[in-house]
Design a protein around this motif. Structure first.
Motif, PDB file in Angstrom:
ATOM      1  N   ILE A   1      -6.101   5.912  -6.165  1.00  0.00           N
ATOM      2  CA  ILE A   1      -6.423   4.826  -5.238  1.00  0.00           C
ATOM      3  C   ILE A   1      -7.305   3.793  -5.931  1.00  0.00           C
ATOM      4  CG2 ILE A   1      -7.677   4.239  -3.123  1.00  0.00           C
ATOM      5  CD1 ILE A   1      -6.748   6.909  -1.951  1.00  0.00           C
TER       6      ILE A   1
ATOM      7  N   SER B   1      -6.407  -0.021  -6.452  1.00  0.00           N
ATOM      8  CA  SER B   1      -7.309  -1.042  -5.905  1.00  0.00           C
ATOM      9  C   SER B   1      -7.725  -2.032  -6.981  1.00  0.00           C
ATOM     10  CB  SER B   1      -8.544  -0.363  -5.309  1.00  0.00           C
ATOM     11  OG  SER B   1      -9.445  -1.318  -4.797  1.00  0.00           O
TER      12      SER B   1
ATOM     13  N   ASP C   1      -5.862   3.612   7.451  1.00  0.00           N
ATOM     14  CA  ASP C   1      -6.457   2.747   6.439  1.00  0.00           C
ATOM     15  C   ASP C   1      -6.412   3.446   5.084  1.00  0.00           C
ATOM     16  OD1 ASP C   1      -7.106   0.715   8.231  1.00  0.00           O
ATOM     17  OD2 ASP C   1      -9.013   1.657   8.766  1.00  0.00           O
ATOM     18  N   VAL C   2      -6.557   2.656   4.012  1.00  0.00           N
ATOM     19  CA  VAL C   2      -6.613   3.245   2.677  1.00  0.00           C
ATOM     20  C   VAL C   2      -7.836   4.161   2.599  1.00  0.00           C
ATOM     21  CG1 VAL C   2      -6.859   2.778   0.217  1.00  0.00           C
ATOM     22  CG2 VAL C   2      -5.427   1.300   1.624  1.00  0.00           C
TER      23      VAL C   2
ATOM     24  N   VAL D   1       0.848  -1.194   0.000  1.00  0.00           N
ATOM     25  CA  VAL D   1       0.000   0.000   0.000  1.00  0.00           C
ATOM     26  C   VAL D   1       0.884   1.244   0.000  1.00  0.00           C
ATOM     27  CG1 VAL D   1      -1.798   1.271   1.215  1.00  0.00           C
ATOM     28  CG2 VAL D   1      -1.752  -1.233   1.314  1.00  0.00           C
TER      29      VAL D   1
ATOM     30  N   PHE E   1      -1.580   6.756   0.263  1.00  0.00           N
ATOM     31  CA  PHE E   1      -2.958   6.293   0.101  1.00  0.00           C
ATOM     32  C   PHE E   1      -3.630   6.112   1.463  1.00  0.00           C
ATOM     33  CE2 PHE E   1      -2.547   4.020  -4.295  1.00  0.00           C
ATOM     34  CZ  PHE E   1      -2.255   5.241  -4.874  1.00  0.00           C
ATOM     35  N   ARG E   2      -2.835   6.091   2.537  1.00  0.00           N
ATOM     36  CA  ARG E   2      -3.384   5.849   3.870  1.00  0.00           C
ATOM     37  C   ARG E   2      -3.789   7.171   4.528  1.00  0.00           C
ATOM     38  NH1 ARG E   2      -2.445   0.688   5.796  1.00  0.00           N
ATOM     39  NH2 ARG E   2      -0.760  -0.509   4.823  1.00  0.00           N
TER      40      ARG E   2
END
Length: 412
Positions: free
Chosen positions: A73, A77, A21-22, A10, A14-15
């Motif tokens: 993102i 994903s 968390d993403v 990750v 993006f966190r």
């Protein structure tokens, strides 16, 4: 050829800086820092007026969607879903409906072979939205079922998922006392055994962090704090989590847990005997420590100052006392208050000569004077004035010698 395992890393940006968390809906504050919309909204709704990452005071609490980051993102994903090899533990589960969750809970038998798969789907359901977390927290018998599993199952894979669901739900549980009672009621404290097992196995960093958050949540009164601290082996594992060099998120969660359980004097003495003050010194002198870690390490030291043993150990180490002086103006408002409270306790309340000498040698008087020119809280201002009295400094005459144009100096 691109390796598949590269797709599961990750990217750090993006966190969300708050939830880690993403981000699902990235939005940017006026400071330029981007957060997940739900996380920053909770922060602002709680009455905060600063940017959590930079601690800058916000000129406006409005935020704007970061569409570019959201597209990146989404692309990332999609690449994971396409390239990531499936396994029994890592396969992507369909998102359940609320009715399906109800059906799973009704027929759940912890001895069934498909239980682990059902539990994984509930984890995915909880992670999907705040609404789902609230639904689970209010679902009749669900929290009790999770506690029962913690009490009776020793399979680490199952325990990690139960702990994950509990952690996701914590902020949605209305009756904190009830959960604490459920988890600590048995004589054998089986739930604590399970949390200890997960901390000892160290198989999942996230599971260890979740375990520490649960311990913090259920430590709501003197009795619960003592039960946690006196569970054989548990305090040692919590201390390992805050060891210098550990993962920063783990250290942060461990410090929060220690603060929650350290009110009783017996717990403080246990921590002092296990050399916690040495670890706190490493954290506050580490130039790479985050603002949150520095604040919490100072808070732990502030709490230990209420004991004779704690004051003695801090004062015996002149380097630690000087490090506390240095933190007065360099971290944040909260860190300043903790640092000043420690020095006030040592130098003014208990009149320790060693601490007074450390403040003097660390140029502490100048820092206290600068602090009193800043927009500090009334409590910090009063403690600073008390400290100056101890050192027999007429701070009013000292300040009058300063050019009035320097009154704009701010410590952070």
């Amino acid at each position: 050829m691109v390796r598949d395992d590269l797709y599961i890393t990750v990217p750090s940006f993006f966190r969300c800086p708050i939830s880690l968390d993403v981000m699902k809906s990235p939005v940017s504050l006026s400071t330029g820092v981007t957060y997940d919309r739900a996380s920053i909204q909770r922060w602002l709704d709680s009455g905060n007026n600063t940017c959590p990452a930079t601690m800058q005071v916000l000129q406006t609490k409005e935020f704007v969607p970061n569409r570019t980051l959201q597209r990146l993102i989404q692309i990332w994903s999609d690449s994971i879903h396409h390239h990531r090899p499936e396994s029994p533990d890592e396969s992507i589960h369909p998102v359940l409906s609320q009715d399906q969750v109800k059906d799973i809970v009704k027929v759940t038998d912890i001895k069934k072979e498909d239980f682990l798969s059902n539990l994984s789907m509930i984890v995915s359901f909880a992670k999907e939205s705040d609404e789902n977390k609230t639904f689970l927290a209010k679902l009749d018998g669900f929290v009790s079922m999770l506690v029962e599993i913690l009490s009776n199952v020793k399979d680490v894979n199952i325990l990690e998922r139960v702990i994950r669901v509990l952690d996701l739900m914590l902020n949605k549980i209305d009756d904190q006392q009830q959960l604490s009672n459920l988890m600590l009621k048995s004589c054998d404290q089986d739930c604590l055994n399970s949390l200890l097992l997960v901390l000892q196995k160290q198989e999942s960093l996230d599971a260890r962090i979740d375990s520490l958050k649960i311990l913090e949540f259920i430590a709501i009164d003197a009795e619960s704090k003592l039960k946690i601290a006196e569970k054989e082996g548990l305090l040692s594992e919590i201390l390992k989590s805050v060891s210098w060099g550990s993962d920063r998120r783990l250290i942060d969660a461990g410090l929060s847990c220690l603060i929650a359980i350290s009110m009783p004097k017996r717990v403080k003495l246990k921590l002092i005997n296990q050399k916690i003050i040495t670890e706190m010194k490493k954290l506050i002198t580490d130039p790479n420590s985050t603002v949150s870690v520095s604040e919490k390490a100072l808070k732990v030291l502030e709490m230990l100052c209420s004991t004779k043993q704690g004051r003695s150990e801090i004062c015996c180490d002149s380097g630690l006392a000087q490090a506390i002086v240095q933190k007065m103006l360099k971290v944040s408002g909260a860190a300043t208050e903790h640092a000043v409270t420690i020095l006030w306790s040592l130098c003014y309340l208990f009149r320790d000569q060693r601490a007074q000498e450390a403040v003097t040698s660390g140029n502490g008087l100048t820092k206290i004077l600068l602090l009193m020119q800043s927009n500090c809280s009334p409590a910090v201002r009063q403690m600073s004035a008390d400290l100056l009295k101890i050192f027999r400094v007429n701070y009013k005459s000292c300040l009058s010698s300063y050019d009035t144009k320097t009154t704009h100096i701010m410590p952070f």
